[in-house]
Design a protein around this motif. Structure first.
Motif, mmCIF file in Angstrom:
data_model
loop_
_atom_site.group_PDB
_atom_site.id
_atom_site.type_symbol
_atom_site.label_atom_id
_atom_site.label_comp_id
_atom_site.label_asym_id
_atom_site.label_seq_id
_atom_site.Cartn_x
_atom_site.Cartn_y
_atom_site.Cartn_z
ATOM 1 N N ARG A 30 -9.580 -3.335 -7.729
ATOM 2 C CA ARG A 30 -8.983 -4.527 -8.349
ATOM 3 C C ARG A 30 -8.516 -5.526 -7.294
ATOM 4 N NH1 ARG A 30 -3.592 -5.791 -10.166
ATOM 5 N NH2 ARG A 30 -3.666 -7.432 -11.759
ATOM 6 N N ASP A 57 6.135 6.963 -4.037
ATOM 7 C CA ASP A 57 7.205 6.213 -4.703
ATOM 8 C C ASP A 57 8.597 6.663 -4.272
ATOM 9 O OD1 ASP A 57 7.764 4.112 -6.647
ATOM 10 O OD2 ASP A 57 8.699 5.704 -7.818
ATOM 11 N N GLU A 66 -0.112 -3.728 -5.859
ATOM 12 C CA GLU A 66 0.268 -2.468 -5.217
ATOM 13 C C GLU A 66 -0.892 -1.486 -5.344
ATOM 14 O OE1 GLU A 66 4.057 -1.091 -6.649
ATOM 15 O OE2 GLU A 66 5.139 -2.684 -5.597
ATOM 16 N N THR A 67 -1.239 -0.845 -4.224
ATOM 17 C CA THR A 67 -2.425 0.003 -4.177
ATOM 18 C C THR A 67 -2.103 1.381 -3.603
ATOM 19 O OG1 THR A 67 -3.003 -0.773 -1.954
ATOM 20 C CG2 THR A 67 -3.941 -1.987 -3.819
ATOM 21 N N SER A 68 -2.995 2.315 -3.879
ATOM 22 C CA SER A 68 -2.964 3.633 -3.245
ATOM 23 C C SER A 68 -4.395 4.078 -3.006
ATOM 24 C CB SER A 68 -2.243 4.659 -4.123
ATOM 25 O OG SER A 68 -2.440 5.976 -3.625
ATOM 26 N N SER A 110 1.386 3.240 -2.763
ATOM 27 C CA SER A 110 2.229 3.270 -3.968
ATOM 28 C C SER A 110 2.406 4.683 -4.506
ATOM 29 C CB SER A 110 1.632 2.367 -5.054
ATOM 30 O OG SER A 110 0.330 2.802 -5.426
ATOM 31 N N ASP A 111 1.590 5.633 -4.029
ATOM 32 C CA ASP A 111 1.748 7.025 -4.467
ATOM 33 C C ASP A 111 3.008 7.668 -3.892
ATOM 34 O OD1 ASP A 111 0.459 8.730 -1.824
ATOM 35 O OD2 ASP A 111 -0.198 6.671 -2.111
ATOM 36 N N HIS A 161 0.815 -1.211 0.000
ATOM 37 C CA HIS A 161 0.000 0.000 0.000
ATOM 38 C C HIS A 161 0.852 1.266 0.000
ATOM 39 C CE1 HIS A 161 -3.392 2.543 1.918
ATOM 40 N NE2 HIS A 161 -3.593 2.447 0.617
ATOM 41 N N ARG A 174 -4.764 7.830 -4.300
ATOM 42 C CA ARG A 174 -4.975 8.004 -5.740
ATOM 43 C C ARG A 174 -6.061 7.084 -6.289
ATOM 44 N NH1 ARG A 174 1.264 8.395 -8.067
ATOM 45 N NH2 ARG A 174 1.788 10.407 -7.111
ATOM 46 N N ASN A 175 -6.631 6.258 -5.433
ATOM 47 C CA ASN A 175 -7.608 5.261 -5.862
ATOM 48 C C ASN A 175 -7.026 4.356 -6.948
ATOM 49 O OD1 ASN A 175 -10.005 3.879 -5.821
ATOM 50 N ND2 ASN A 175 -11.066 5.273 -7.218
ATOM 51 N N SER A 176 -5.823 3.875 -6.695
ATOM 52 C CA SER A 176 -5.115 3.017 -7.647
ATOM 53 C C SER A 176 -5.183 1.554 -7.199
ATOM 54 C CB SER A 176 -3.648 3.455 -7.747
ATOM 55 O OG SER A 176 -2.895 2.562 -8.525
ATOM 56 N N ASN A 177 -5.817 0.719 -8.030
ATOM 57 C CA ASN A 177 -5.888 -0.732 -7.828
ATOM 58 C C ASN A 177 -6.661 -1.158 -6.579
ATOM 59 O OD1 ASN A 177 -4.509 -1.541 -10.142
ATOM 60 N ND2 ASN A 177 -2.506 -1.467 -9.137
#
Length: 213
Positions: A162, A128, A151-153, A125-126, A123, A156-159
């Motif tokens: 998913r 970096d 890998e999530t954030s 991942s923003d 978690h 940023r609402n990334s993955n």
């Protein structure tokens, strides 16, 4: 009215304090993110439903566990009644990654004789530039544990969606294979809450043809 849900899966989030478990759940269930989060005390509860395939709706009961040691006696009682687990670590916190094996071992011991499906989550991942764990290293750990890695954030609402969808689909596929099923006395999987009987399309047509009303 339509079907409410065909299956209910109880899923638990595992990992050290401050890795962002609550942020992941709030993003997934409410679509919101906050930089300020109150620490989880014991266990918090969330819920959301997913349409896995046509006419198959799965309700997720999502349990957010406290990562602090002093709450461990409370949270261990929830392990046994869960079918899915997200092993969450903070990509900017090396120790949280090193503790993943301990979380996996502890939970695996408590769920027996039942089956729990895991997914490993890296978690934040923003962030970096502050990363302390490489993707390659995390993927090696996932392979060692025999689980997926994402890998999530939440920021940023990334993955985020998913990750939960992959875990839900993995559980559902194991159900179809007969490796996981609903059992009396176990809360990990429950079946069937519907407002109507579902018939194949062909059978619906035949019923309408034979109706004298």
């Amino acid at each position: 009215m339509d079907t409410l849900w065909q299956y209910q899966f109880r899923i638990i989030l595992l990992g050290d304090s401050t890795v962002g478990k609550s942020s992941l759940l709030k993003r997934f269930t409410d679509g919101v993110y906050s930089d300020v989060a109150d620490p989880t005390v014991g266990v918090d509860f969330y819920a959301r439903s997913l349409d896995i395939e046509p006419a198959v709706k799965i309700k997720l009961q999502l349990w957010d566990t406290a990562g602090q040691e002093r709450f461990r006696s409370i949270t261990t009682s929830y392990y046994r009644n869960s079918v899915g687990g997200l092993l969450v670590f903070d990509l900017t916190n090396r120790k949280s990654f090193e503790h993943v094996r301990e979380w996996h071992r502890e939970v695996s011991e408590h769920v027996l004789p039942y089956h729990m499906v895991y997914i490993l989550i890296g978690h934040k991942s923003d962030l970096d530039k502050d990363r302390k764990v490489s993707r390659e290293e995390a993927e090696r750990l996932a392979a060692e544990l025999g689980v997926r890695y994402v890998e999530t954030s939440a920021k940023r609402n990334s993955n985020v969606d998913r990750a939960f969808e992959l875990l839900t689909r993995d559980i559902y596929e194991l159900m179809k294979m007969g490796e996981i099923d609903a059992r009396d006395g176990w809360e990990g999987v429950k079946t069937g809450l519907s407002n109507k009987v579902l018939y194949p399309v062909e059978e619906v047509v035949e019923r309408e043809k034979s109706c004298n009303c």
